[in-house]
Structures are given as structure tokens and as C-alpha cells.
Motif scaffolding. Sequence first.
Motif, PDB file in Angstrom:
ATOM      1  N   GLY A   2       0.796  -1.210   0.000  1.00 30.65           N
ATOM      2  CA  GLY A   2       0.000   0.000   0.000  1.00 30.65           C
ATOM      3  C   GLY A   2       0.828   1.259   0.000  1.00 30.65           C
ATOM      4  N   HIS A   3       0.404   2.190   0.850  1.00 28.21           N
ATOM      5  CA  HIS A   3       0.923   3.549   0.716  1.00 28.21           C
ATOM      6  C   HIS A   3       2.435   3.698   0.844  1.00 28.21           C
ATOM      7  CE1 HIS A   3       0.286   3.042   5.009  1.00 28.21           C
ATOM      8  NE2 HIS A   3       1.212   3.949   5.168  1.00 28.21           N
ATOM      9  N   ASP A   4       3.062   2.909   1.716  1.00 31.84           N
ATOM     10  CA  ASP A   4       4.496   3.136   1.874  1.00 31.84           C
ATOM     11  C   ASP A   4       5.327   2.139   1.069  1.00 31.84           C
ATOM     12  OD1 ASP A   4       3.925   0.949   3.352  1.00 31.84           O
ATOM     13  OD2 ASP A   4       4.979   1.576   5.158  1.00 31.84           O
ATOM     14  N   HIS A   5       4.700   1.556   0.087  1.00 37.67           N
ATOM     15  CA  HIS A   5       5.375   0.526  -0.684  1.00 37.67           C
ATOM     16  C   HIS A   5       6.610   1.044  -1.407  1.00 37.67           C
ATOM     17  CE1 HIS A   5       5.296  -3.094  -3.409  1.00 37.67           C
ATOM     18  NE2 HIS A   5       5.237  -3.566  -2.194  1.00 37.67           N
ATOM     19  N   HIS A   6       6.560   2.318  -1.834  1.00 40.45           N
ATOM     20  CA  HIS A   6       7.677   2.851  -2.596  1.00 40.45           C
ATOM     21  C   HIS A   6       8.956   2.914  -1.779  1.00 40.45           C
ATOM     22  CE1 HIS A   6       5.938   6.331  -0.584  1.00 40.45           C
ATOM     23  NE2 HIS A   6       7.145   6.848  -0.622  1.00 40.45           N
ATOM     24  N   HIS A   7       8.859   2.813  -0.443  1.00 37.64           N
ATOM     25  CA  HIS A   7      10.071   2.838   0.369  1.00 37.64           C
ATOM     26  C   HIS A   7      10.919   1.591   0.178  1.00 37.64           C
ATOM     27  CE1 HIS A   7       9.182   6.496   2.390  1.00 37.64           C
ATOM     28  NE2 HIS A   7       8.033   6.056   2.826  1.00 37.64           N
ATOM     29  N   ASP A   8      10.340   0.577  -0.421  1.00 36.62           N
ATOM     30  CA  ASP A   8      11.063  -0.669  -0.617  1.00 36.62           C
ATOM     31  C   ASP A   8      12.360  -0.456  -1.380  1.00 36.62           C
ATOM     32  OD1 ASP A   8       9.300  -2.147   0.702  1.00 36.62           O
ATOM     33  OD2 ASP A   8       8.380  -3.089  -1.042  1.00 36.62           O
ATOM     34  N   ASN A   9      12.285   0.354  -2.430  1.00 38.77           N
ATOM     35  CA  ASN A   9      13.445   0.535  -3.284  1.00 38.77           C
ATOM     36  C   ASN A   9      13.920   1.964  -3.245  1.00 38.77           C
ATOM     37  OD1 ASN A   9      13.635  -2.070  -4.175  1.00 38.77           O
ATOM     38  ND2 ASN A   9      12.145  -1.739  -5.811  1.00 38.77           N
ATOM     39  N   ARG A  10      15.069   2.136  -2.666  1.00 33.30           N
ATOM     40  CA  ARG A  10      15.634   3.473  -2.625  1.00 33.30           C
ATOM     41  C   ARG A  10      17.143   3.325  -2.627  1.00 33.30           C
ATOM     42  NH1 ARG A  10      12.760   7.498   1.117  1.00 33.30           N
ATOM     43  NH2 ARG A  10      11.420   7.424  -0.698  1.00 33.30           N
ATOM     44  N   TYR A  11      17.791   4.096  -3.468  1.00 31.49           N
ATOM     45  CA  TYR A  11      19.246   4.098  -3.478  1.00 31.49           C
ATOM     46  C   TYR A  11      19.746   5.340  -2.758  1.00 31.49           C
ATOM     47  CZ  TYR A  11      20.115   0.363  -6.938  1.00 31.49           C
ATOM     48  OH  TYR A  11      20.245  -0.825  -7.580  1.00 31.49           O
ATOM     49  N   SER A  12      20.666   5.163  -1.840  1.00 32.62           N
ATOM     50  CA  SER A  12      21.327   6.313  -1.227  1.00 32.62           C
ATOM     51  C   SER A  12      22.185   6.967  -2.311  1.00 32.62           C
ATOM     52  CB  SER A  12      22.205   5.857  -0.068  1.00 32.62           C
ATOM     53  OG  SER A  12      23.297   5.106  -0.565  1.00 32.62           O
ATOM     54  N   ASP A  13      22.654   8.195  -2.051  1.00 33.14           N
ATOM     55  CA  ASP A  13      23.473   8.890  -3.046  1.00 33.14           C
ATOM     56  C   ASP A  13      24.689   8.053  -3.449  1.00 33.14           C
ATOM     57  OD1 ASP A  13      21.752  10.991  -3.023  1.00 33.14           O
ATOM     58  OD2 ASP A  13      22.996  12.309  -1.778  1.00 33.14           O
ATOM     59  N   MET A  14      25.332   7.461  -2.443  1.00 34.77           N
ATOM     60  CA  MET A  14      26.559   6.712  -2.740  1.00 34.77           C
ATOM     61  C   MET A  14      26.271   5.422  -3.493  1.00 34.77           C
ATOM     62  SD  MET A  14      29.337   8.123  -2.205  1.00 34.77           S
ATOM     63  CE  MET A  14      29.220   9.890  -2.011  1.00 34.77           C
ATOM     64  N   GLN A  15      25.193   4.764  -3.093  1.00 31.71           N
ATOM     65  CA  GLN A  15      24.789   3.534  -3.770  1.00 31.71           C
ATOM     66  C   GLN A  15      24.516   3.836  -5.247  1.00 31.71           C
ATOM     67  OE1 GLN A  15      21.509   2.061  -1.546  1.00 31.71           O
ATOM     68  NE2 GLN A  15      21.657  -0.015  -2.345  1.00 31.71           N
ATOM     69  N   ALA A  16      23.819   4.967  -5.493  1.00 34.76           N
ATOM     70  CA  ALA A  16      23.487   5.345  -6.864  1.00 34.76           C
ATOM     71  C   ALA A  16      24.730   5.790  -7.626  1.00 34.76           C
ATOM     72  CB  ALA A  16      22.444   6.469  -6.850  1.00 34.76           C
ATOM     73  N   ARG A  17      25.658   6.449  -6.921  1.00 35.49           N
ATOM     74  CA  ARG A  17      26.878   6.910  -7.576  1.00 35.49           C
ATOM     75  C   ARG A  17      27.694   5.702  -8.055  1.00 35.49           C
ATOM     76  NH1 ARG A  17      30.842  11.236  -7.011  1.00 35.49           N
ATOM     77  NH2 ARG A  17      29.279  12.422  -5.923  1.00 35.49           N
ATOM     78  N   VAL A  18      27.751   4.679  -7.210  1.00 30.48           N
ATOM     79  CA  VAL A  18      28.508   3.481  -7.597  1.00 30.48           C
ATOM     80  C   VAL A  18      27.864   2.833  -8.828  1.00 30.48           C
ATOM     81  CG1 VAL A  18      29.185   1.153  -6.857  1.00 30.48           C
ATOM     82  CG2 VAL A  18      29.494   3.087  -5.315  1.00 30.48           C
ATOM     83  N   ARG A  19      26.539   2.777  -8.834  1.00 30.04           N
ATOM     84  CA  ARG A  19      25.854   2.223 -10.015  1.00 30.04           C
ATOM     85  C   ARG A  19      26.155   3.072 -11.252  1.00 30.04           C
ATOM     86  NH1 ARG A  19      22.113  -1.961  -9.002  1.00 30.04           N
ATOM     87  NH2 ARG A  19      22.528  -2.365 -11.188  1.00 30.04           N
ATOM     88  N   ASP A  48      32.531  12.235 -17.454  1.00 30.38           N
ATOM     89  CA  ASP A  48      32.254  13.641 -17.299  1.00 30.38           C
ATOM     90  C   ASP A  48      31.456  13.816 -15.998  1.00 30.38           C
ATOM     91  OD1 ASP A  48      31.742  16.345 -18.761  1.00 30.38           O
ATOM     92  OD2 ASP A  48      29.790  15.651 -18.028  1.00 30.38           O
ATOM     93  N   ALA A  49      31.851  14.796 -15.176  1.00 31.27           N
ATOM     94  CA  ALA A  49      31.231  14.940 -13.854  1.00 31.27           C
ATOM     95  C   ALA A  49      29.709  15.110 -13.944  1.00 31.27           C
ATOM     96  CB  ALA A  49      31.852  16.112 -13.109  1.00 31.27           C
ATOM     97  N   ASP A  50      29.250  15.909 -14.911  1.00 37.75           N
ATOM     98  CA  ASP A  50      27.799  16.118 -15.044  1.00 37.75           C
ATOM     99  C   ASP A  50      27.097  14.837 -15.465  1.00 37.75           C
ATOM    100  OD1 ASP A  50      28.112  18.751 -14.356  1.00 37.75           O
ATOM    101  OD2 ASP A  50      28.284  19.444 -16.438  1.00 37.75           O
ATOM    102  N   ALA A  51      27.773  14.091 -16.336  1.00 34.79           N
ATOM    103  CA  ALA A  51      27.175  12.837 -16.811  1.00 34.79           C
ATOM    104  C   ALA A  51      27.058  11.844 -15.658  1.00 34.79           C
ATOM    105  CB  ALA A  51      28.019  12.250 -17.946  1.00 34.79           C
ATOM    106  N   ILE A  52      28.056  11.808 -14.779  1.00 38.89           N
ATOM    107  CA  ILE A  52      28.002  10.898 -13.628  1.00 38.89           C
ATOM    108  C   ILE A  52      26.831  11.273 -12.725  1.00 38.89           C
ATOM    109  CG2 ILE A  52      29.187  10.097 -11.527  1.00 38.89           C
ATOM    110  CD1 ILE A  52      31.846  10.492 -12.964  1.00 38.89           C
ATOM    111  N   LEU A  53      26.694  12.581 -12.460  1.00 36.59           N
ATOM    112  CA  LEU A  53      25.610  13.035 -11.590  1.00 36.59           C
ATOM    113  C   LEU A  53      24.245  12.725 -12.206  1.00 36.59           C
ATOM    114  CD1 LEU A  53      24.863  14.470  -8.969  1.00 36.59           C
ATOM    115  CD2 LEU A  53      24.874  16.630 -10.224  1.00 36.59           C
TER     116      LEU A  53
END
Lengths: 211, 123
Positions: A12-29, B91-96
Motif C-alpha cells: 500500500g501507501h508506503d510501498h515505494h520505500h522498498d526501493n531506494r538508493y542512497s546517493d553513494m549507492q546510486a553513484r557506484v551504479r 564527465d562529472a555532469d554525466a556521472i551526476l
Amino acid sequence: MSEDHHHDHHHGHDHHHDNRYSDMQARVRALETVLTEKGLIDPGAIDAIVETYETKIGPRNGAHVVAKAWSDPEFADWLKRDATAAIASLGYSGRQGEHMRAVFNTPDTHNLVVCTLCSCYPWSVLGLPPVWYKAPAYRSRAVIDPRGVLAEFGLTLPHDKKIRVWDSTAELRYLVIPERPEGTGGMGEEELANLVSRDAMIGTAVAGVQP
Amino acid sequence: MSACELPSPLASSVGLPKSPEGDPVFPEPWAAEAFAMTVHLHEKGLFTWSEWAEALSREVHREGRAEDGSDYFDCWVTALSSLLVEKGVADADAILALQQSWQRAAEATPHGKAIELANDPLR
């Protein structure tokens, strides 16, 4: 012979919390994406490097939790009621304060944990997730045919033993407490912990039998 | 300077958290992936050990770091990103932009499904 699939998370309402990437997790991806597109890395090679560390670091924290639960009934009780607090009392807690639930194997029930997201794996007690755990095939097949998946791991359970499949989320993660092997009555916690593998705490193995 | 028993010279990076056995300790899987990526790129010769050490050291010694050192791998990832930008690989912008795309993709992916970049609704 029955198989249960527990969706023990909120729909239900809070289902979207299941998938979230932190900034660092997303940066690594993001870096992984750029480097793969440029042909500078191959994700298989990265997994292989990660795996060498994963086996070395090992899930010693989780094994300690299990050994304590086997030797100390009061702790086992606490673990059943409030695994998050019981586990934190040993000094193991997740950086994001996620909740833990301990599911106990019994003579008639075996527990198995699944999730495709590495973000749903209790690293604080189990170390790094194995590569197969992250594979979509493991999750989808474990839900449909847990007995077949366990057989592939070399674990054949009696037909009258119930298998419960627990679906981890980012907020609630499961730890399987395997049954204490027979003939271990005189063992201390440290010796007992050596009988507990990572796979036994995911539910793809039992204690005392190393994969 | 010889470290034959170590799998990579990167394992002797400044400040790397280690277990009593001397193995790196990762707080979360992404940290292990970042470490592995760096090891791999160094092995491929994309940058030298001293280039890496300098990039990491710059981040690790930056003001305003967490007192308990819990942001060590944040520094690691930032150092790797800067080094790749310096080397003209990214490129830094592309990474972000990609980073934000992955975050949207994660939120748009229902539980139990693999998170893929294509799931980003803005892509």
C-alpha cells in the motif's frame, strides 16, 4: 507438504520505500554504468573480486547471534520477541537502523529468506550477500519452488516438513536461526558458532553441514 | 613495499578499515563494489598507485568528515569519480545525471523486481 509465501511487509501507501538508493549507492551504479559502456569493466569481473572478500570476511556476527540463542534460552526468547534489540545488544546493528526479525527453524518448519535487492540483505550480521542471492532467478524460483531450489543447494528436506519463504524488504530483514545440531550439548558458544554458515542463516543450508 | 600476500596494493590504501585478519571490512555492499571496481581499474593500468593514493588522500583529509570515520567509503567513491574525470574517462555532469537516473529507477521499481536503469521514468 505445504509451502507458504509470507509477504510480511506492508503493501500500500508506503510501498515505494522498498526501493531506494542512497546517493553513494546510486553513484557506484552510475560509475559502473559509465565504465561498462566504455568497455573498461566487466560486471562479472567485479563480482569475482567482491566474492574473494565476501568469503574471507564471513558472517561471523550472525553465527555469534545463533550460537548465543542456542546456549541462552533467555536470549533466544528476546530474539523471538525483538530481534532488532537482541542483535543490537551484541553490538551488531545496521547503519540505516533497519529492523531485523529472527525466524526459527523447528522440527516441522524450515525457513528460507529471499530478495532480489542487495539492499534487503542484513549485512550487519551476514557480511556481504553472495552473488547468487542477488540473481533474479534465485528469488523467483525460491518463491515458486523452494523445495527444488533447496535440492540444488544439496539440501533435501523431508516431504512433511513445511517450508516458509520470507521476503525481505529494505525495512525488515530476516535472519534464519537454524536448528541446533544433535550431539553438540557440551559445546561452548565459540565452538557452536563454527557450525553456523552464512547459508544456514539464509536458509539454503542447515547448521553443522558446511556447503 | 612488497605486499605479496595482499590481493591488491589498493588494500593498503590510507585509512582502509580492516578486520583483525587484515582483510578490508565493508559497511555495505556498494562499498565492496567500489573497492572492487578500483582494484580492477588499477590492474588494467587506468591509473597508477600514486595517482590513486593522492586522489584518496585528498578526500580523506577533507574538512568536515564524520568523526567516527563512517563516511570513509563516501570519500573512496568521490576519489574514484574525480580520478575518472581527471583521466577524461567520465564527465562529472554525466556521472551526476546517471546517479539521479539510478535513484529514480530504484524508486520506480516494484519490490521483488531487479532495479534496472531502464526503469527510470524520465529515460
